[in-house]
Design an enzyme around this catalytic site. Structure first.
Site, short mmCIF file in Angstrom:
data_model
loop_
_atom_site.label_atom_id
_atom_site.label_comp_id
_atom_site.label_asym_id
_atom_site.label_seq_id
_atom_site.Cartn_x
_atom_site.Cartn_y
_atom_site.Cartn_z
N GLY A 45 5.87 16.67 35.34
CA GLY A 45 5.58 17.13 33.98
C GLY A 45 4.33 18.00 33.97
O GLY A 45 3.51 17.93 34.88
N GLN A 50 -3.04 22.09 30.63
CA GLN A 50 -3.24 22.08 32.09
C GLN A 50 -3.19 23.47 32.70
O GLN A 50 -3.60 23.67 33.85
CB GLN A 50 -2.19 21.19 32.77
CG GLN A 50 -2.34 19.72 32.44
CD GLN A 50 -1.32 18.90 33.19
OE1 GLN A 50 -0.20 18.73 32.73
NE2 GLN A 50 -1.70 18.38 34.34
N CYS A 90 -1.54 12.92 38.30
CA CYS A 90 -1.61 14.07 37.41
C CYS A 90 -2.01 15.29 38.23
O CYS A 90 -2.92 15.20 39.05
CB CYS A 90 -2.65 13.80 36.32
SG CYS A 90 -2.85 15.14 35.15
N LEU A 91 -1.33 16.41 38.01
CA LEU A 91 -1.65 17.62 38.77
C LEU A 91 -3.08 18.10 38.49
O LEU A 91 -3.66 18.82 39.29
CB LEU A 91 -0.65 18.74 38.43
CG LEU A 91 0.79 18.51 38.92
CD1 LEU A 91 1.70 19.64 38.43
CD2 LEU A 91 0.85 18.39 40.43
N HIS A 132 2.64 10.53 28.95
CA HIS A 132 1.53 11.11 29.72
C HIS A 132 1.27 12.56 29.28
O HIS A 132 0.12 12.95 29.05
CB HIS A 132 1.90 11.04 31.22
CG HIS A 132 0.91 11.68 32.14
ND1 HIS A 132 0.21 10.97 33.10
CD2 HIS A 132 0.52 12.98 32.28
CE1 HIS A 132 -0.58 11.81 33.76
NE2 HIS A 132 -0.41 13.04 33.29
N GLU A 133 2.35 13.32 29.11
CA GLU A 133 2.18 14.74 28.74
C GLU A 133 1.68 14.90 27.30
O GLU A 133 0.87 15.78 27.02
CB GLU A 133 3.49 15.52 28.95
CG GLU A 133 4.03 15.53 30.38
CD GLU A 133 2.99 15.85 31.43
OE1 GLU A 133 2.06 16.61 31.16
OE2 GLU A 133 3.11 15.30 32.55
N HIS A 136 -1.98 14.58 27.04
CA HIS A 136 -2.69 15.82 27.40
C HIS A 136 -2.94 16.68 26.16
O HIS A 136 -3.98 17.33 26.04
CB HIS A 136 -1.87 16.64 28.40
CG HIS A 136 -2.10 16.27 29.83
ND1 HIS A 136 -3.33 16.35 30.44
CD2 HIS A 136 -1.25 15.83 30.78
CE1 HIS A 136 -3.22 15.97 31.71
NE2 HIS A 136 -1.96 15.64 31.95
#
Ligand code: NI
Length: 167
Positions: A45, A50, A90-91, A132-133, A136
């Site tokens: 995701g 991000q 997480c990226l 999670h997204e 953000h």
């Protein structure tokens, strides 16, 4: 086009993103570039902040074959049921993984890449990924949601990332 992923402690990750009023061709292209970037980095995701854009847009693909992309503007959890604890990464915070508590199942709504209203019933990985997204978009990272014990485990790594960013 591949986009640059902003990593902790970049300030854009702490900002609250704004609603998308209309899904313009530019935003559609952004979503497509975000998907490409997500696949390239082997993520499940990615949220617009991000890649440095404070707009309410998330993309994800939690399918085994990586062939079920989801694009959602203005995502909103309508209903959350139960609790589950899973390991997340997480990226934007590479090298850190930790256990986070989430709703087990959710119903979520938003606009698809064509600006049409859409909704999903999600469970397991997809449910966790959606939550999670969406976090953000509210400037919340998974490391903000850890239990005290889990927090202690990642504290040193986060401090190192902050120190490195200052250099
Ligand atoms: Ni993330």
């Amino acid at each position: 086009m591949l986009l640059e992923i902003k990593t902790f402690p970049n300030k854009v990750l702490k900002k609250v993103s704004v609603e998308v009023e209309e899904v313009t061709p530019e935003l559609k292209e952004l979503a497509s570039n975000m998907l490409e970037t997500m696949y390239e980095n082997k993520g499940v995701g990615l949220a617009a902040p991000q890649v440095g854009v404070s707009k309410r847009l998330i993309v994800l693909d939690c399918s085994e074959n990586r062939d079920e992309p989801i694009v959602l503007f203005n995502p909103e959890i309508v209903k959350g049921i139960g609790k589950t604890i899973g390991t997340e990464g997480c990226l934007s915070i590479p090298d850190i993984e930790a256990k986070v508590q989430r709703f087990e199942k959710i119903n979520i709504k938003g606009l698809n890449e064509n600006g049409e209203e859409t909704s999903y019933d999600a469970e397991e990985l997809l449910s966790t990924c959606f939550q999670h997204e969406i976090d953000h978009l509210n400037g919340v990272l998974f490391v903000d949601k850890l239990s005290p014990v889990q927090k202690l485990k990642v504290k040193k790594l986060l401090a190192e990332m902050e120190a490195q960013a200052i250099q």
